[in-house]
Design a protein around this motif. Sequence first.
Motif, mmCIF file in Angstrom:
data_model
loop_
_atom_site.group_PDB
_atom_site.id
_atom_site.type_symbol
_atom_site.label_atom_id
_atom_site.label_comp_id
_atom_site.label_asym_id
_atom_site.label_seq_id
_atom_site.Cartn_x
_atom_site.Cartn_y
_atom_site.Cartn_z
ATOM 1 N N GLN A 60 -2.769 -9.001 -9.685
ATOM 2 C CA GLN A 60 -3.401 -7.951 -10.535
ATOM 3 C C GLN A 60 -2.671 -6.637 -10.507
ATOM 4 O O GLN A 60 -2.426 -6.019 -11.693
ATOM 5 C CB GLN A 60 -4.762 -7.666 -9.973
ATOM 6 N N CYS A 61 -2.087 -6.427 -9.307
ATOM 7 C CA CYS A 61 -1.043 -5.147 -9.358
ATOM 8 C C CYS A 61 -0.009 -5.372 -10.322
ATOM 9 O O CYS A 61 0.454 -4.419 -11.246
ATOM 10 C CB CYS A 61 -0.923 -5.002 -7.890
ATOM 11 N N GLU A 67 0.849 -1.160 -0.179
ATOM 12 C CA GLU A 67 -0.034 -0.078 0.147
ATOM 13 C C GLU A 67 0.768 1.395 0.127
ATOM 14 O O GLU A 67 0.602 2.201 -0.761
ATOM 15 C CB GLU A 67 -0.798 0.057 1.247
ATOM 16 N N ILE A 105 -3.693 1.736 -10.311
ATOM 17 C CA ILE A 105 -3.105 1.514 -9.258
ATOM 18 C C ILE A 105 -4.065 1.827 -8.012
ATOM 19 O O ILE A 105 -3.989 1.108 -6.745
ATOM 20 C CB ILE A 105 -1.727 2.568 -8.790
ATOM 21 N N ARG A 158 -7.930 -3.260 -3.471
ATOM 22 C CA ARG A 158 -7.948 -4.688 -3.348
ATOM 23 C C ARG A 158 -7.060 -5.087 -2.508
ATOM 24 O O ARG A 158 -7.573 -5.961 -1.493
ATOM 25 C CB ARG A 158 -7.520 -5.500 -4.708
ATOM 26 N N LEU A 173 2.547 1.791 -3.370
ATOM 27 C CA LEU A 173 1.500 2.076 -4.442
ATOM 28 C C LEU A 173 1.250 3.451 -4.370
ATOM 29 O O LEU A 173 0.996 4.069 -5.158
ATOM 30 C CB LEU A 173 0.556 1.204 -4.595
ATOM 31 N N HIS A 175 -0.581 -4.819 -13.829
ATOM 32 C CA HIS A 175 -0.579 -3.237 -14.121
ATOM 33 C C HIS A 175 0.785 -2.901 -14.247
ATOM 34 O O HIS A 175 0.982 -2.164 -15.101
ATOM 35 C CB HIS A 175 -1.403 -2.767 -13.222
ATOM 36 N N ALA A 194 -4.486 -9.908 -5.171
ATOM 37 C CA ALA A 194 -4.232 -8.394 -5.410
ATOM 38 C C ALA A 194 -2.768 -8.270 -5.966
ATOM 39 O O ALA A 194 -2.665 -7.256 -6.772
ATOM 40 C CB ALA A 194 -4.183 -7.883 -4.138
ATOM 41 N N ARG A 197 -7.386 1.136 -7.861
ATOM 42 C CA ARG A 197 -8.121 -0.219 -7.770
ATOM 43 C C ARG A 197 -7.072 -1.307 -7.178
ATOM 44 O O ARG A 197 -7.583 -1.901 -6.399
ATOM 45 C CB ARG A 197 -8.430 -0.812 -9.152
ATOM 46 N N ASP A 198 -5.918 -1.405 -7.303
ATOM 47 C CA ASP A 198 -4.768 -2.186 -6.539
ATOM 48 C C ASP A 198 -4.938 -1.911 -5.053
ATOM 49 O O ASP A 198 -5.204 -2.889 -4.431
ATOM 50 C CB ASP A 198 -3.393 -2.258 -7.273
ATOM 51 N N ARG A 199 -4.896 -0.678 -5.020
ATOM 52 C CA ARG A 199 -4.836 -0.240 -3.643
ATOM 53 C C ARG A 199 -5.945 -0.696 -2.816
ATOM 54 O O ARG A 199 -6.121 -1.301 -1.594
ATOM 55 C CB ARG A 199 -4.646 1.121 -3.304
#
Length: 457
Positions: free
Chosen positions: A241-242, A126, A173, A179, A129, A245, A238, A175-177
Amino acid sequence: MWGGRFAQGPSAIMREINASIPFDKALWRQDIAASKAHVAMLGACRVVSGEDAVTIRDGLDAVGAEYEASGVPEDWDLEDIHMTTESRLAQLIGPVAGRLHTARSRNDQVATDFRLWVRDAIDQAEAGLQALQVALVMRAGEHADSIMPGFTHLQTAQPVTLGHHLMAYYEMIGRDRSRFHDARKRMNRSPLGSAALAGTGFPIDREMTAQALGFDGPTANSLDSVSDRDFALDYLMAASQCALHLSRLAEEFIIWASQPFGFVTLPDALSTGSSIMPQKKNPDAAELVRGHAGRISGCLVSLMMTMKGLPLAYSKDMQDDKPPVFEAAGLLALSIAAIAGMVAETKFRTERMRGAAELGFATATDLADWLVREGDIPFREAHHITGAAVKLAESRGVALDQLPLDDLKTIDSRIDERVFNALSVEASVAARKSHGGTAPDQVRLRVAEARAALGLE
Ligand code: ARG
């Protein structure tokens, strides 16, 4: 620790296949913290005497200090970090160490330690990111007006702004956070006190240990608690997926840095040279971010395959849960840092980007839109007329706005000189001011929102 019912010790193969200490020693901080919470609770609940609880607590601190100073010793006979710590504790404080394992099992112990470790990994991801988002927003703000070609199929499609392109990654990013945030929230329950699988007959207080370890409360079912690795899978999902990206952005940097594109000059500090070709500057960091994404999703698949056939409750297969999570976390942290550095330090060659946006009839859609707007022509017909104009321009080797008005008029008489105002790349991006569109004003708006969300204002 368990030799009582055995006539013979384990074979060399058994010792080697069984030993997880080479990798699970990474859990030592969590193991000490969870043991301290457990023994404090045992003392408070009078399962062990207050005096013994203090002796054990101080002993655990001493073991932790040794680990800190000289690392965790690797003795395969002690199997894992839990037995290693307990055995050292016994050497330091004597038989009272044996009271620590009352009302718990390695099964709830490892589930607790590992959750704590994954929770830290989530917090680290987190933070990384967030720093990456800051870099993206800063560069997007600098380039809200810089024009580049937008692509579909990697073919020039319509002009966009570089700021808009960078902000697309800001959204990913984000959305990654979220997740990681969801995963953290879902996993933040303490399995400690579930014991081997069925709970315990001792009068323990699971709320107390949960609270001491920063959990929102205890888990609800002891069987689930010791056999659940959803938290690790959520994390890996997560992370995958990150990483995906990050890999897409890495791929863009690689393409943009290639000489025929020449859109960027990557920082020297994140590039390497060639041992034979003196002119080379290779985007190795970006390529490794792209490569690491494959390995990180491999880690996810690895743990899914470990878990898919396991009956309740604990099986030793689950010891294989840690290497993929540790590996993914290391690769992800490096990838985030490398990409953040690239975003912050890359020199964008805006003249070349703008030049490329003028090639490939990028404003053809603007001609069609103009016909719809000014000539009240149905879009499908306008599309056809514009196609004919592109064909003519292509046969002459000129851009759309270099075709003389007379020639455009032979294609459709409704075209007049005002059309040229719509055909520049500046006019094209400025026109796209729909919510979320590429117009510089829209980009500035979203950048301002993002800066506020990141606390940069
Ligand atoms: N090292 C083991 C693991 O990581 C700890 C749990 C062992 N439990 C057991 N019943 N053998 O999974």
